[in-house]
Design a protein around this motif. Structure first.
Motif, PDB file in Angstrom:
ATOM      1  N   MET A   1      48.011  44.996  38.119  1.00  0.00           N
ATOM      2  CA  MET A   1      48.432  44.242  39.216  1.00  0.00           C
ATOM      3  C   MET A   1      49.688  43.466  38.884  1.00  0.00           C
ATOM      4  O   MET A   1      49.819  42.928  37.806  1.00  0.00           O
ATOM      5  CB  MET A   1      47.311  43.285  39.469  1.00  0.00           C
ATOM      6  N   ALA A   2      50.518  43.426  39.820  1.00  0.00           N
ATOM      7  CA  ALA A   2      51.790  42.747  39.623  1.00  0.00           C
ATOM      8  C   ALA A   2      51.580  41.252  39.812  1.00  0.00           C
ATOM      9  O   ALA A   2      50.754  40.822  40.596  1.00  0.00           O
ATOM     10  CB  ALA A   2      52.807  43.263  40.612  1.00  0.00           C
ATOM     11  N   ALA A   3      52.339  40.536  39.016  1.00  0.00           N
ATOM     12  CA  ALA A   3      52.230  39.090  39.125  1.00  0.00           C
ATOM     13  C   ALA A   3      52.730  38.627  40.477  1.00  0.00           C
ATOM     14  O   ALA A   3      53.704  39.134  40.999  1.00  0.00           O
ATOM     15  CB  ALA A   3      53.034  38.434  38.030  1.00  0.00           C
ATOM     16  N   CYS A   4      52.063  37.738  40.970  1.00  0.00           N
ATOM     17  CA  CYS A   4      52.396  37.227  42.293  1.00  0.00           C
ATOM     18  C   CYS A   4      53.473  36.147  42.145  1.00  0.00           C
ATOM     19  O   CYS A   4      53.300  35.177  41.431  1.00  0.00           O
ATOM     20  CB  CYS A   4      51.136  36.642  42.887  1.00  0.00           C
ATOM     21  N   ARG A   5      54.548  36.380  42.791  1.00  0.00           N
ATOM     22  CA  ARG A   5      55.652  35.394  42.777  1.00  0.00           C
ATOM     23  C   ARG A   5      55.476  34.444  43.946  1.00  0.00           C
ATOM     24  O   ARG A   5      55.135  34.870  45.036  1.00  0.00           O
ATOM     25  CB  ARG A   5      56.987  36.082  42.924  1.00  0.00           C
ATOM     26  N   PRO A   6      55.782  33.177  43.678  1.00  0.00           N
ATOM     27  CA  PRO A   6      55.689  32.255  44.804  1.00  0.00           C
ATOM     28  C   PRO A   6      56.793  32.559  45.815  1.00  0.00           C
ATOM     29  O   PRO A   6      57.895  32.929  45.460  1.00  0.00           O
ATOM     30  CB  PRO A   6      55.861  30.890  44.186  1.00  0.00           C
ATOM     31  N   ARG A   7      56.449  32.444  47.006  1.00  0.00           N
ATOM     32  CA  ARG A   7      57.386  32.740  48.076  1.00  0.00           C
ATOM     33  C   ARG A   7      58.359  31.568  48.215  1.00  0.00           C
ATOM     34  O   ARG A   7      57.960  30.422  48.364  1.00  0.00           O
ATOM     35  CB  ARG A   7      56.613  32.932  49.363  1.00  0.00           C
ATOM     36  N   LEU A   8      59.666  31.884  48.168  1.00  0.00           N
ATOM     37  CA  LEU A   8      60.705  30.867  48.315  1.00  0.00           C
ATOM     38  C   LEU A   8      61.014  30.683  49.796  1.00  0.00           C
ATOM     39  O   LEU A   8      61.010  31.653  50.562  1.00  0.00           O
ATOM     40  CB  LEU A   8      61.975  31.282  47.575  1.00  0.00           C
ATOM     41  N   PRO A   9      61.328  29.448  50.164  1.00  0.00           N
ATOM     42  CA  PRO A   9      61.698  29.253  51.567  1.00  0.00           C
ATOM     43  C   PRO A   9      63.015  29.968  51.843  1.00  0.00           C
ATOM     44  O   PRO A   9      63.835  30.151  50.950  1.00  0.00           O
ATOM     45  CB  PRO A   9      61.834  27.745  51.706  1.00  0.00           C
TER      46      PRO A   9
END
Length: 146
Positions: A1-9
């Motif tokens: 599973m790919a690391a989940c990146r935080p979503r940038l505004p």
């Protein structure tokens, strides 16, 4: 599973507001107005200097020719330089000795002094400008033609 990146505004669009644009144009307009006044003043001063220099050259020419070819006499004269400049000349005797100069008696000095006062006038618009020039001319009492 790919690391989940935080979503940038989403990136905010940057720009100038209407008030900033109006203030910038106002400052530009005031600056350009001041610069134009400075340029107009400089042009006026250059024109004044040119006219005064021309008047001075005419005056020098006239004062250099006074008394050449004919004996200088007390009195006045007037005339024009071209279409623009007018002149008035007054020739008066000049006493170079004061009453305290006991050692110098005017009768013993073999010269006669005349003061030449010249006024050159010219018009620019509704204003009349003038320049004053004065000099002394020495003549021997028995001097013929100079």
């Amino acid at each position: 599973m790919a690391a989940c990146r935080p979503r940038l505004p989403p990136p905010r669009q940057r720009g100038f507001t209407l008030i900033e644009v109006v203030v910038a144009f106002s400052i530009l307009a005031v600056g350009l107005g001041i610069m134009m006044q400075i340029a107009v003043g400089a042009m006026r001063q250059a024109r004044n200097a040119t006219e005064f220099t021309e008047a001075a050259l005419y005056a020098q020419s006239l004062l250099d020719s006074i008394g050449v070819g004919e004996r200088l006499e007390e009195g006045g004269d007037s005339g024009e330089f071209g279409e623009r400049y007018r002149w008035d000349l007054d020739v008066t005797p000049y006493e170079a000795f004061s009453e305290g100069d006991a050692a110098l008696v005017p009768e013993m000095v073999p010269i006669t002094l005349y003061r030449l006062d010249l006024v050159v006038r010219w018009d620019r618009g509704v204003h009349t400008h003038e320049a004053h020039f004065a000099t002394l001319r020495a003549l021997t009492p028995d001097e013929g033609l100079r």
